[in-house]
Design a protein around this motif. Structure first.
Motif, PDB file in Angstrom:
ATOM      1  N   TYR A  92       3.969   3.771  14.521  1.00  0.00           N
ATOM      2  CA  TYR A  92       2.707   4.314  15.037  1.00  0.00           C
ATOM      3  C   TYR A  92       2.995   5.313  16.156  1.00  0.00           C
ATOM      4  CZ  TYR A  92       0.666   0.424  12.492  1.00  0.00           C
ATOM      5  OH  TYR A  92       0.292  -0.455  11.506  1.00  0.00           O
ATOM      6  N   GLY A  93       3.905   6.232  15.907  1.00  0.00           N
ATOM      7  CA  GLY A  93       4.299   7.206  16.923  1.00  0.00           C
ATOM      8  C   GLY A  93       3.260   8.284  17.156  1.00  0.00           C
ATOM      9  N   PRO A  94       3.350   8.948  18.305  1.00  0.00           N
ATOM     10  CA  PRO A  94       2.383   9.998  18.626  1.00  0.00           C
ATOM     11  C   PRO A  94       2.556  11.264  17.778  1.00  0.00           C
ATOM     12  CG  PRO A  94       4.040   9.843  20.337  1.00  0.00           C
ATOM     13  CD  PRO A  94       4.295   8.708  19.381  1.00  0.00           C
ATOM     14  N   LYS A  95       3.772  11.533  17.348  1.00  0.00           N
ATOM     15  CA  LYS A  95       4.019  12.748  16.562  1.00  0.00           C
ATOM     16  C   LYS A  95       4.188  12.464  15.078  1.00  0.00           C
ATOM     17  CE  LYS A  95       6.114  15.301  20.306  1.00  0.00           C
ATOM     18  NZ  LYS A  95       7.263  16.044  20.766  1.00  0.00           N
ATOM     19  N   ASP A  96       4.657  11.291  14.761  1.00  0.00           N
ATOM     20  CA  ASP A  96       4.906  10.919  13.372  1.00  0.00           C
ATOM     21  C   ASP A  96       4.403   9.493  13.203  1.00  0.00           C
ATOM     22  OD1 ASP A  96       5.812  10.921  10.765  1.00  0.00           O
ATOM     23  OD2 ASP A  96       7.844  10.331  11.315  1.00  0.00           O
ATOM     24  N   SER A  97       3.279   9.345  12.531  1.00  0.00           N
ATOM     25  CA  SER A  97       2.643   8.045  12.454  1.00  0.00           C
ATOM     26  C   SER A  97       2.336   7.644  11.019  1.00  0.00           C
ATOM     27  CB  SER A  97       1.343   8.055  13.262  1.00  0.00           C
ATOM     28  OG  SER A  97       0.668   6.828  13.144  1.00  0.00           O
ATOM     29  N   ILE A  98       2.500   6.385  10.754  1.00  0.00           N
ATOM     30  CA  ILE A  98       2.149   5.831   9.447  1.00  0.00           C
ATOM     31  C   ILE A  98       0.659   6.005   9.173  1.00  0.00           C
ATOM     32  CG2 ILE A  98       1.717   3.448  10.240  1.00  0.00           C
ATOM     33  CD1 ILE A  98       3.384   2.605   7.709  1.00  0.00           C
ATOM     34  N   ARG A  99      -0.109   6.158  10.236  1.00  0.00           N
ATOM     35  CA  ARG A  99      -1.557   6.370  10.091  1.00  0.00           C
ATOM     36  C   ARG A  99      -1.875   7.658   9.329  1.00  0.00           C
ATOM     37  NH1 ARG A  99      -2.790   4.921  16.329  1.00  0.00           N
ATOM     38  NH2 ARG A  99      -3.610   2.831  16.015  1.00  0.00           N
ATOM     39  N   GLU A 100      -0.966   8.602   9.322  1.00  0.00           N
ATOM     40  CA  GLU A 100      -1.183   9.861   8.618  1.00  0.00           C
ATOM     41  C   GLU A 100      -1.011   9.705   7.101  1.00  0.00           C
ATOM     42  OE1 GLU A 100       1.625  12.445  10.491  1.00  0.00           O
ATOM     43  OE2 GLU A 100       0.570  12.355  12.414  1.00  0.00           O
ATOM     44  N   ALA A 101      -0.307   8.663   6.688  1.00  0.00           N
ATOM     45  CA  ALA A 101      -0.004   8.484   5.263  1.00  0.00           C
ATOM     46  C   ALA A 101      -0.810   7.372   4.604  1.00  0.00           C
ATOM     47  CB  ALA A 101       1.492   8.194   5.095  1.00  0.00           C
ATOM     48  N   LEU A 102      -1.279   6.428   5.389  1.00  0.00           N
ATOM     49  CA  LEU A 102      -1.957   5.261   4.825  1.00  0.00           C
ATOM     50  C   LEU A 102      -3.292   5.023   5.531  1.00  0.00           C
ATOM     51  CD1 LEU A 102       1.203   3.028   4.553  1.00  0.00           C
ATOM     52  CD2 LEU A 102       0.003   4.142   2.690  1.00  0.00           C
ATOM     53  N   GLY A 115       0.816  -1.213   0.000  1.00  0.00           N
ATOM     54  CA  GLY A 115       0.000   0.000   0.000  1.00  0.00           C
ATOM     55  C   GLY A 115       0.849   1.263   0.000  1.00  0.00           C
ATOM     56  N   ALA A 116       1.930   1.250   0.757  1.00  0.00           N
ATOM     57  CA  ALA A 116       2.829   2.408   0.788  1.00  0.00           C
ATOM     58  C   ALA A 116       3.461   2.640  -0.581  1.00  0.00           C
ATOM     59  CB  ALA A 116       3.912   2.209   1.848  1.00  0.00           C
ATOM     60  N   ARG A 117       3.860   1.575  -1.225  1.00  0.00           N
ATOM     61  CA  ARG A 117       4.456   1.694  -2.565  1.00  0.00           C
ATOM     62  C   ARG A 117       3.436   2.205  -3.573  1.00  0.00           C
ATOM     63  NH1 ARG A 117       7.773  -3.954  -2.157  1.00  0.00           N
ATOM     64  NH2 ARG A 117       9.651  -3.098  -1.197  1.00  0.00           N
ATOM     65  N   GLU A 118       2.224   1.655  -3.525  1.00  0.00           N
ATOM     66  CA  GLU A 118       1.176   2.069  -4.464  1.00  0.00           C
ATOM     67  C   GLU A 118       0.800   3.537  -4.299  1.00  0.00           C
ATOM     68  OE1 GLU A 118      -2.079  -0.563  -3.700  1.00  0.00           O
ATOM     69  OE2 GLU A 118      -1.151  -2.230  -4.783  1.00  0.00           O
ATOM     70  N   ARG A 119       0.843   4.036  -3.079  1.00  0.00           N
ATOM     71  CA  ARG A 119       0.443   5.415  -2.796  1.00  0.00           C
ATOM     72  C   ARG A 119       1.607   6.401  -2.851  1.00  0.00           C
ATOM     73  NH1 ARG A 119      -2.878   1.933  -0.654  1.00  0.00           N
ATOM     74  NH2 ARG A 119      -5.076   2.408  -0.262  1.00  0.00           N
ATOM     75  N   GLY A 120       2.787   5.902  -3.201  1.00  0.00           N
ATOM     76  CA  GLY A 120       3.947   6.780  -3.311  1.00  0.00           C
ATOM     77  C   GLY A 120       4.465   7.277  -1.972  1.00  0.00           C
ATOM     78  N   ALA A 121       4.169   6.541  -0.908  1.00  0.00           N
ATOM     79  CA  ALA A 121       4.664   6.898   0.424  1.00  0.00           C
ATOM     80  C   ALA A 121       6.058   6.278   0.575  1.00  0.00           C
ATOM     81  CB  ALA A 121       3.702   6.406   1.503  1.00  0.00           C
ATOM     82  N   ASP A 122       7.011   6.869  -0.140  1.00  0.00           N
ATOM     83  CA  ASP A 122       8.352   6.292  -0.238  1.00  0.00           C
ATOM     84  C   ASP A 122       9.045   6.155   1.113  1.00  0.00           C
ATOM     85  OD1 ASP A 122       7.955   6.178  -2.964  1.00  0.00           O
ATOM     86  OD2 ASP A 122       8.970   8.089  -3.334  1.00  0.00           O
ATOM     87  N   ARG A 123       8.873   7.131   1.970  1.00  0.00           N
ATOM     88  CA  ARG A 123       9.509   7.079   3.285  1.00  0.00           C
ATOM     89  C   ARG A 123       9.024   5.871   4.072  1.00  0.00           C
ATOM     90  NH1 ARG A 123       7.421   9.978   7.948  1.00  0.00           N
ATOM     91  NH2 ARG A 123       8.797   9.491   9.655  1.00  0.00           N
ATOM     92  N   TRP A 124       7.710   5.624   4.048  1.00  0.00           N
ATOM     93  CA  TRP A 124       7.161   4.490   4.783  1.00  0.00           C
ATOM     94  C   TRP A 124       7.486   3.184   4.088  1.00  0.00           C
ATOM     95  CZ3 TRP A 124       6.586   5.206   9.556  1.00  0.00           C
ATOM     96  CH2 TRP A 124       6.161   6.428  10.057  1.00  0.00           C
ATOM     97  N   ALA A 125       7.543   3.191   2.787  1.00  0.00           N
ATOM     98  CA  ALA A 125       7.941   1.974   2.061  1.00  0.00           C
ATOM     99  C   ALA A 125       9.371   1.586   2.438  1.00  0.00           C
ATOM    100  CB  ALA A 125       7.805   2.183   0.559  1.00  0.00           C
ATOM    101  N   ALA A 126      10.260   2.555   2.522  1.00  0.00           N
ATOM    102  CA  ALA A 126      11.643   2.276   2.919  1.00  0.00           C
ATOM    103  C   ALA A 126      11.694   1.766   4.361  1.00  0.00           C
ATOM    104  CB  ALA A 126      12.496   3.532   2.760  1.00  0.00           C
ATOM    105  N   PHE A 127      10.912   2.364   5.234  1.00  0.00           N
ATOM    106  CA  PHE A 127      10.870   1.947   6.630  1.00  0.00           C
ATOM    107  C   PHE A 127      10.398   0.494   6.750  1.00  0.00           C
ATOM    108  CE2 PHE A 127       8.622   1.274  10.606  1.00  0.00           C
ATOM    109  CZ  PHE A 127       9.510   1.765  11.548  1.00  0.00           C
TER     110      PHE A 127
END
Length: 107
Positions: free
Chosen positions: A71-81, A32-44
């Protein structure tokens, strides 16, 4: 090749099952990260599915906590996917961590 200390994963089916379920969800999230171009999360996420599938029991807690840190409080994958991708992995990671904790207490 030297065997890791401790039991093999197949000797602890609850742990293996929980790790494999998390790996399947991690794979879907990575896709899903790759399909949506969320490169940072795909790398993670890139090595998380394989590590959940293949890591010895002694390493699984570290792998699960690493994945859980997305799934951090300030920086979360939930914000991108979307939740349909993020929440199943979170639930399976938490389940894996509970099973590992039970094993540690009984072992």
């Amino acid at each position: 090749m030297q065997r890791e200390p401790g039991p093999a994963r197949h000797e602890r089916p609850a742990i293996d099952e929980a790790a494999l379920a998390a790996a399947r969800d991690a794979e879907k999230l990575l896709e899903g990260a790759r399909e949506r171009g969320a490169d940072r999360w795909a790398a993670f996420l890139a090595d998380i599915p394989d590590r959940l599938r293949d890591a010895p029991i002694g390493d699984l807690r570290r792998v699960a906590l690493r994945a859980r840190s997305a799934y951090g409080p300030k920086d979360s994958i939930r914000e991108a996917l979307p939740a349909e991708l993020t929440e199943p992995l979170l639930a399976h990671l938490d389940r894996l961590l509970r099973v590992l904790a039970r094993e540690a207490l009984s072992g």
